[in-house]
Write an enzyme that holds these catalytic residues in place. Structure first.
Site: not given
Ligand code: GLA
Length: 381
Positions: A297
């Site tokens: 992410e």
């Molecule tokens: C976390 C979750 C993601 C997303 C992010 C930001 O990192 O793993 O799925 O929801 O927050 O929203």
């Protein structure tokens, strides 16, 4: 001394990181430092040049890596964005469209329409598809609190994982089976487990149960444990890495079907407490358990950076490249996925202006170059 350009670059990066750790002197932007605790290093002459026209997915693939990003159906309906996305991404991650609250509007039915649309989009454009999350303490629908309790939690968990993972079996590359189970800063337990409803109702074995259920429903998908706060040399970062490693060791020693760790890597441009040696050590420990690693992410919060866009873009790009140049040295890392691609669509819009690789008008930024350069330097898998 370092005649080979790659070795010279690597050495330069290591020196740069040493600088981040306070071992060498580098230029400091006063505007950022005034009244703040952690200095951000700004190199007005740092080179972000990129050679060639190749896309990010091509540059990544040349090293045996996957590059991709998260998006939802409603933003991919913007054709300008979709064109940008398909040019660079070798993998589409369902940003919110496979979360419980999206597919479970009531306790009895499953709505796969958005997820199916994403699968079709990925297939049409020759991209891999990735799902997240099957089990998480957040992203739950409103009815969850009223309906789920000690008695039926196991049935809900098993039913959800089975239905969803079976539905996407054969088309999904990997699943975040469990997301963010550990929160050392909020947990009162020695194992750092977060006080999620799943822990409350089922005890710590909910994690193992989730993986075993997912493996049964889709024996081919790569099953991932995904978590955050793993990046920095801070009390929370150190404790979170230790707790995650312990959990992975426990899962492996119980022969749980888990294949990879997902490191979210929501970075902060102003955070300089990155310790390359500690990070390398952590990645090596994870790899030695026989697990792959995905950066799942990635984005860079630019809160608190100078108003000058050129200056703050350079700092953001440096944060991307410095982090990736360390992480990609570990060959167990197989994918780099950003959480969004354009600043127009980002969960960080409340506190960041330009955290991603493309600006709001889908123009490449220096962060794009940083990503391309990180792939360029990465050893081949
Ligand atoms: C976390 C979750 C993601 C997303 C992010 C930001 O990192 O793993 O799925 O929801 O927050 O929203």
């Amino acid at each position: 001394m370092f005649n080979h350009p790659i070795i010279a670059r690597r050495h330069a990066i290591k020196l740069g990181l040493a600088g981040l750790l306070g071992m060498t002197t580098v230029t400091t932007t006063e505007a950022i430092n005034r009244g703040r605790q952690t200095p951000v290093r700004y190199h007005p002459k740092r080179d972000f040049t990129v050679v060639g026209q190749a896309s990010l997915k091509e540059r990544a693939a040349a090293k045996g890596l996957i590059f991709g990003a998260a998006a939802d159906k409603h933003i991919l309906l913007n054709t300008l964005f979709a064109n940008t996305f398909t040019k660079d991404c070798g993998m589409l991650v369902a940003e919110n469209d496979l979360k419980w609250r999206t597919i479970r509007s009531n306790p009895h039915t499953f709505d796969f329409s958005k997820g199916d649309w994403l699968v079709k989009f990925a297939r049409t454009h020759g991209m891999l598809f990735r799902g997240t999350p099957l089990v998480w303490e957040l992203g739950l629908p409103k009815w969850f609190k009223k309906k789920v309790n000690h008695k039926n939690a196991e049935r809900f968990l098993v039913e959800h994982i089975t239905k969803v993972a079976k539905h996407y079996a054969g088309v999904v590359h990997s699943w975040d089976v469990v997301n963010e189970a550990i929160a050392v800063s909020r947990s009162k337990r020695s194992d750092g487990l977060s006080r999620s409803p799943w822990l409350e109702f089922l005890g710590e074995d909910y994690i193992e149960l989730a993986f075993r259920t997912a493996a049964k429903a889709d024996p081919k998908a790569m099953l991932v444990y995904n978590d955050r706060w793993l990046d920095y040399d801070t009390p929370v970062g150190n404790a979170q890495r230790a707790a995650v490693l312990k959990l992975l060791e426990r899962l492996k020693s119980n022969k749980t079907p888990i294949h990879a760790l997902g490191i979210q890597a929501h970075l902060k441009a102003r955070e300089t407490r990155f310790n390359a040696e500690k990070m390398r050590g952590f990645l090596k420990d994870v790899a030695s358990l026989g697990l792959k690693i995905l950066i799942t992410e990635l984005d860079v919060q630019d809160e608190g950076l100078p108003a000058d866009v050129m200056e703050s873009d350079r700092i953001v790009a440096a944060a991307y490249e410095d982090y990736l140049s360390v992480v990609l040295d570990e060959k167990a890392v197989i994918a780099v996925l950003t959480w969004g691609l354009s600043d127009r669509y980002t969960w960080l819009s409340r506190n960041s202006r330009r955290p991603l690789l493309y600006d709001s008008y889908f123009q490449r930024k220096l962060a794009w170059n940083a990503m391309a350069r990180a792939f360029e330097q990465a050893p081949k898998r």
